[in-house]
Design a protein around this motif. Sequence first.
Motif, PDB file in Angstrom:
ATOM      1  N   SER A  48       0.840  -1.193   0.000  1.00  0.00           N
ATOM      2  CA  SER A  48       0.000   0.000   0.000  1.00  0.00           C
ATOM      3  C   SER A  48       0.876   1.243   0.000  1.00  0.00           C
ATOM      4  CB  SER A  48      -0.930   0.013   1.222  1.00  0.00           C
ATOM      5  OG  SER A  48      -0.180  -0.007   2.416  1.00  0.00           O
ATOM      6  N   ARG A  49       0.290   2.348  -0.468  1.00  0.00           N
ATOM      7  CA  ARG A  49       1.051   3.582  -0.579  1.00  0.00           C
ATOM      8  C   ARG A  49       1.209   4.254   0.779  1.00  0.00           C
ATOM      9  NH1 ARG A  49      -1.230   6.541  -5.997  1.00  0.00           N
ATOM     10  NH2 ARG A  49      -3.075   6.919  -4.723  1.00  0.00           N
ATOM     11  N   MET A  50       2.314   4.936   0.953  1.00  0.00           N
ATOM     12  CA  MET A  50       2.526   5.736   2.155  1.00  0.00           C
ATOM     13  C   MET A  50       1.541   6.908   2.140  1.00  0.00           C
ATOM     14  SD  MET A  50       4.949   4.287   3.846  1.00  0.00           S
ATOM     15  CE  MET A  50       5.575   5.568   4.947  1.00  0.00           C
ATOM     16  N   LEU A  51       1.133   7.312   3.328  1.00  0.00           N
ATOM     17  CA  LEU A  51       0.234   8.451   3.467  1.00  0.00           C
ATOM     18  C   LEU A  51      -1.026   8.275   2.645  1.00  0.00           C
ATOM     19  CD1 LEU A  51       2.872  11.336   3.241  1.00  0.00           C
ATOM     20  CD2 LEU A  51       1.957  10.267   5.299  1.00  0.00           C
ATOM     21  N   ALA A  52      -1.571   7.034   2.663  1.00  0.00           N
ATOM     22  CA  ALA A  52      -2.733   6.719   1.832  1.00  0.00           C
ATOM     23  C   ALA A  52      -3.907   7.641   2.112  1.00  0.00           C
ATOM     24  CB  ALA A  52      -3.150   5.258   2.056  1.00  0.00           C
ATOM     25  N   LEU A  53      -4.058   8.100   3.345  1.00  0.00           N
ATOM     26  CA  LEU A  53      -5.193   8.949   3.686  1.00  0.00           C
ATOM     27  C   LEU A  53      -5.124  10.296   2.975  1.00  0.00           C
ATOM     28  CD1 LEU A  53      -5.568   8.263   7.512  1.00  0.00           C
ATOM     29  CD2 LEU A  53      -7.016   7.399   5.657  1.00  0.00           C
ATOM     30  N   LEU A  54      -3.916  10.671   2.532  1.00  0.00           N
ATOM     31  CA  LEU A  54      -3.752  11.942   1.848  1.00  0.00           C
ATOM     32  C   LEU A  54      -3.815  11.788   0.337  1.00  0.00           C
ATOM     33  CD1 LEU A  54      -0.817  13.407   3.972  1.00  0.00           C
ATOM     34  CD2 LEU A  54      -3.288  13.708   4.312  1.00  0.00           C
ATOM     35  N   ARG A  55      -3.959  10.546  -0.132  1.00  0.00           N
ATOM     36  CA  ARG A  55      -4.013  10.281  -1.557  1.00  0.00           C
ATOM     37  C   ARG A  55      -5.387   9.774  -1.918  1.00  0.00           C
ATOM     38  NH1 ARG A  55       1.226   9.413  -3.560  1.00  0.00           N
ATOM     39  NH2 ARG A  55       0.209   9.341  -5.584  1.00  0.00           N
ATOM     40  N   ALA A  56      -5.680   9.721  -3.213  1.00  0.00           N
ATOM     41  CA  ALA A  56      -7.003   9.281  -3.654  1.00  0.00           C
ATOM     42  C   ALA A  56      -7.199   7.781  -3.447  1.00  0.00           C
ATOM     43  CB  ALA A  56      -7.196   9.622  -5.126  1.00  0.00           C
ATOM     44  N   GLY A  57      -6.142   7.003  -3.586  1.00  0.00           N
ATOM     45  CA  GLY A  57      -6.283   5.563  -3.476  1.00  0.00           C
ATOM     46  C   GLY A  57      -5.216   4.940  -2.600  1.00  0.00           C
ATOM     47  N   LYS A  58      -5.569   3.863  -1.926  1.00  0.00           N
ATOM     48  CA  LYS A  58      -4.651   3.197  -1.013  1.00  0.00           C
ATOM     49  C   LYS A  58      -3.500   2.535  -1.754  1.00  0.00           C
ATOM     50  CE  LYS A  58      -4.644  -0.496   2.493  1.00  0.00           C
ATOM     51  NZ  LYS A  58      -5.486  -1.494   3.204  1.00  0.00           N
ATOM     52  N   PHE A  59      -3.767   2.029  -2.975  1.00  0.00           N
ATOM     53  CA  PHE A  59      -2.745   1.303  -3.727  1.00  0.00           C
ATOM     54  C   PHE A  59      -2.335   2.087  -4.971  1.00  0.00           C
ATOM     55  CE2 PHE A  59      -5.233  -1.885  -1.445  1.00  0.00           C
ATOM     56  CZ  PHE A  59      -4.232  -2.574  -0.781  1.00  0.00           C
ATOM     57  N   ASP A  60      -1.082   1.933  -5.340  1.00  0.00           N
ATOM     58  CA  ASP A  60      -0.541   2.579  -6.539  1.00  0.00           C
ATOM     59  C   ASP A  60      -1.113   1.868  -7.759  1.00  0.00           C
ATOM     60  OD1 ASP A  60       0.895   3.661  -8.592  1.00  0.00           O
ATOM     61  OD2 ASP A  60       2.853   3.409  -7.662  1.00  0.00           O
ATOM     62  N   VAL A  61      -1.871   2.587  -8.547  1.00  0.00           N
ATOM     63  CA  VAL A  61      -2.571   1.964  -9.674  1.00  0.00           C
ATOM     64  C   VAL A  61      -1.638   1.648 -10.836  1.00  0.00           C
ATOM     65  CG1 VAL A  61      -3.181   4.060 -10.954  1.00  0.00           C
ATOM     66  CG2 VAL A  61      -4.759   2.103 -10.924  1.00  0.00           C
ATOM     67  N   SER A  62      -0.405   2.142 -10.804  1.00  0.00           N
ATOM     68  CA  SER A  62       0.495   1.957 -11.949  1.00  0.00           C
ATOM     69  C   SER A  62       0.771   0.486 -12.226  1.00  0.00           C
ATOM     70  CB  SER A  62       1.804   2.712 -11.731  1.00  0.00           C
ATOM     71  OG  SER A  62       2.516   2.194 -10.610  1.00  0.00           O
ATOM     72  N   GLU A  63       0.847  -0.345 -11.178  1.00  0.00           N
ATOM     73  CA  GLU A  63       1.109  -1.766 -11.403  1.00  0.00           C
ATOM     74  C   GLU A  63      -0.073  -2.439 -12.092  1.00  0.00           C
ATOM     75  OE1 GLU A  63       3.721  -3.720 -11.177  1.00  0.00           O
ATOM     76  OE2 GLU A  63       4.922  -1.957 -10.674  1.00  0.00           O
ATOM     77  N   LEU A  64      -1.294  -2.067 -11.710  1.00  0.00           N
ATOM     78  CA  LEU A  64      -2.470  -2.606 -12.397  1.00  0.00           C
ATOM     79  C   LEU A  64      -2.477  -2.169 -13.850  1.00  0.00           C
ATOM     80  CD1 LEU A  64      -5.201  -4.050 -12.479  1.00  0.00           C
ATOM     81  CD2 LEU A  64      -6.250  -1.961 -11.582  1.00  0.00           C
ATOM     82  N   GLU A  65      -2.139  -0.913 -14.099  1.00  0.00           N
ATOM     83  CA  GLU A  65      -2.115  -0.400 -15.470  1.00  0.00           C
ATOM     84  C   GLU A  65      -1.067  -1.124 -16.311  1.00  0.00           C
ATOM     85  OE1 GLU A  65      -3.664   4.160 -14.618  1.00  0.00           O
ATOM     86  OE2 GLU A  65      -1.501   3.735 -14.662  1.00  0.00           O
ATOM     87  N   LYS A  66       0.103  -1.386 -15.731  1.00  0.00           N
ATOM     88  CA  LYS A  66       1.138  -2.115 -16.462  1.00  0.00           C
ATOM     89  C   LYS A  66       0.678  -3.525 -16.801  1.00  0.00           C
ATOM     90  CE  LYS A  66       5.046   0.278 -14.272  1.00  0.00           C
ATOM     91  NZ  LYS A  66       6.161   0.122 -13.296  1.00  0.00           N
ATOM     92  N   LEU A  67       0.053  -4.194 -15.837  1.00  0.00           N
ATOM     93  CA  LEU A  67      -0.392  -5.560 -16.061  1.00  0.00           C
ATOM     94  C   LEU A  67      -1.470  -5.611 -17.137  1.00  0.00           C
ATOM     95  CD1 LEU A  67      -0.819  -8.294 -13.458  1.00  0.00           C
ATOM     96  CD2 LEU A  67      -2.667  -7.924 -15.067  1.00  0.00           C
ATOM     97  N   LEU A  68      -2.409  -4.664 -17.113  1.00  0.00           N
ATOM     98  CA  LEU A  68      -3.462  -4.628 -18.130  1.00  0.00           C
ATOM     99  C   LEU A  68      -2.874  -4.346 -19.507  1.00  0.00           C
ATOM    100  CD1 LEU A  68      -6.284  -2.710 -16.218  1.00  0.00           C
ATOM    101  CD2 LEU A  68      -6.189  -5.164 -16.736  1.00  0.00           C
ATOM    102  N   GLU A  69      -1.863  -3.490 -19.553  1.00  0.00           N
ATOM    103  CA  GLU A  69      -1.224  -3.223 -20.851  1.00  0.00           C
ATOM    104  C   GLU A  69      -0.499  -4.463 -21.362  1.00  0.00           C
ATOM    105  OE1 GLU A  69       1.607   0.083 -23.078  1.00  0.00           O
ATOM    106  OE2 GLU A  69       1.326   0.177 -20.901  1.00  0.00           O
ATOM    107  N   GLU A  70       0.138  -5.201 -20.465  1.00  0.00           N
ATOM    108  CA  GLU A  70       0.805  -6.441 -20.865  1.00  0.00           C
ATOM    109  C   GLU A  70      -0.186  -7.442 -21.456  1.00  0.00           C
ATOM    110  OE1 GLU A  70       2.645  -7.829 -17.316  1.00  0.00           O
ATOM    111  OE2 GLU A  70       3.983  -6.100 -17.132  1.00  0.00           O
ATOM    112  N   GLN A  71      -1.372  -7.525 -20.865  1.00  0.00           N
ATOM    113  CA  GLN A  71      -2.361  -8.514 -21.287  1.00  0.00           C
ATOM    114  C   GLN A  71      -3.198  -8.062 -22.482  1.00  0.00           C
ATOM    115  OE1 GLN A  71      -2.770 -11.649 -19.990  1.00  0.00           O
ATOM    116  NE2 GLN A  71      -0.988 -11.267 -18.674  1.00  0.00           N
ATOM    117  N   LEU A  72      -3.480  -6.753 -22.560  1.00  0.00           N
ATOM    118  CA  LEU A  72      -4.457  -6.274 -23.547  1.00  0.00           C
ATOM    119  C   LEU A  72      -3.859  -5.352 -24.603  1.00  0.00           C
ATOM    120  CD1 LEU A  72      -7.348  -5.534 -21.027  1.00  0.00           C
ATOM    121  CD2 LEU A  72      -7.064  -7.560 -22.458  1.00  0.00           C
TER     122      LEU A  72
END
Length: 373
Positions: A100-124
């Motif tokens: 999880s991301r540091m200072l999640a309460l100050l960010r929009a999302g708890k997890f860094d979405v970049s890894e999900l985006e990379k995985l989706l690009e790899e697959q699709l």
Amino acid sequence: MKTLHDHLHQDPNSPQPKRILALDGGGIRGALTLGILKSVEDILRERHGGSPDFRLCDYFDLIGGTSTGSIIATLLAIGKNVDEIQEMYQNLGTRVFGKSRMLALLRAGKFDVSELEKLLEEQLGQETIGGKSIRTGLCIVAKRADTGGTWAFFNHPGGKYFEANKGILLRNAVRASSAAPTYFDAEAFDVGNGEIGAFVDGGVSMHNNPAMLLFLMATTKGFPFHWKTGDELLELVSVGTGYAKNRRQVDECVGIAGVKWAPVVPAMLMDDADNHNQLLLQYMSKSPTARQINSEFGDLAEDNLCSKPLFHYLRYDVKLEQNVLNDLGFTKVVAEKIREMSDVKNKEVLRDIGLAAGRVLVEDDHFPPVFNV
């Protein structure tokens, strides 16, 4: 092999049976969905000659999903088998939910979405909603945050908004459907004609379980499918990510600060939406897998909204309660600890629970021969 046209279109003068697969949202618990789908795939593969080349996209004419279900639905629709997706899912869990991301309460999302985006690009890659690699009907359910509407991105060329939406990258639509508030940042992209839309997880709508939405899309006049209803003309298979009855102590509900209701109320509404959809789906069909809705409605086995069932309905899901897990052989697994949708430590046991449940729940005679391809 059926073409995309064969899957999507219906001859009004000589209607052929159609088959829908609907996949729930549920984060890392999508691994459980895939465990159940393994049994579905094995049974249907054997039914259709046993070829290792058989895919669920060869059987189902429309595959749709919400959130984690949209990832699975999209990969199935482009021809991946269940084992391939399960392997990817185990990797997804580590990469996306592993830190999880540091200072999640100050960010929009708890997890860094970049890894999900990379995985989706790899697959699709660069494939679009109108792309030729999609082998059957596909629907991706998301919630448009800036307008409040529920959006169903689908690939039928006759759709009212297909020309505007056909160039949307699949990975963007799936990312939008998976943008669970507090977990991931919202997703914004051009939805056609220069209009930018902002999207969050489709589970924020009435359709975290998208089965009802897919049925309505397939059969109502506003959509281009126009498939016929009837328990020998339409089959609807719905797969969940596990469920449990939420119980709270009275003193947890009375006199608590308003802010503490924030995470509780959405869960209540999602549970109500799922139960309501399940009730209606069972009310409109006859199902060998019908479950007890509650102590008053029962399983609606003796009830039907119409004079005849509108479709053949199958619902597969696992109640994440201790007695159920014990019966499946998971006596050392604590039910409450595997319900969290982002706990990466649960990815293997959820897979194994899904596999075990699939062997118990999914039966060959659930799939009438009239729906054979």
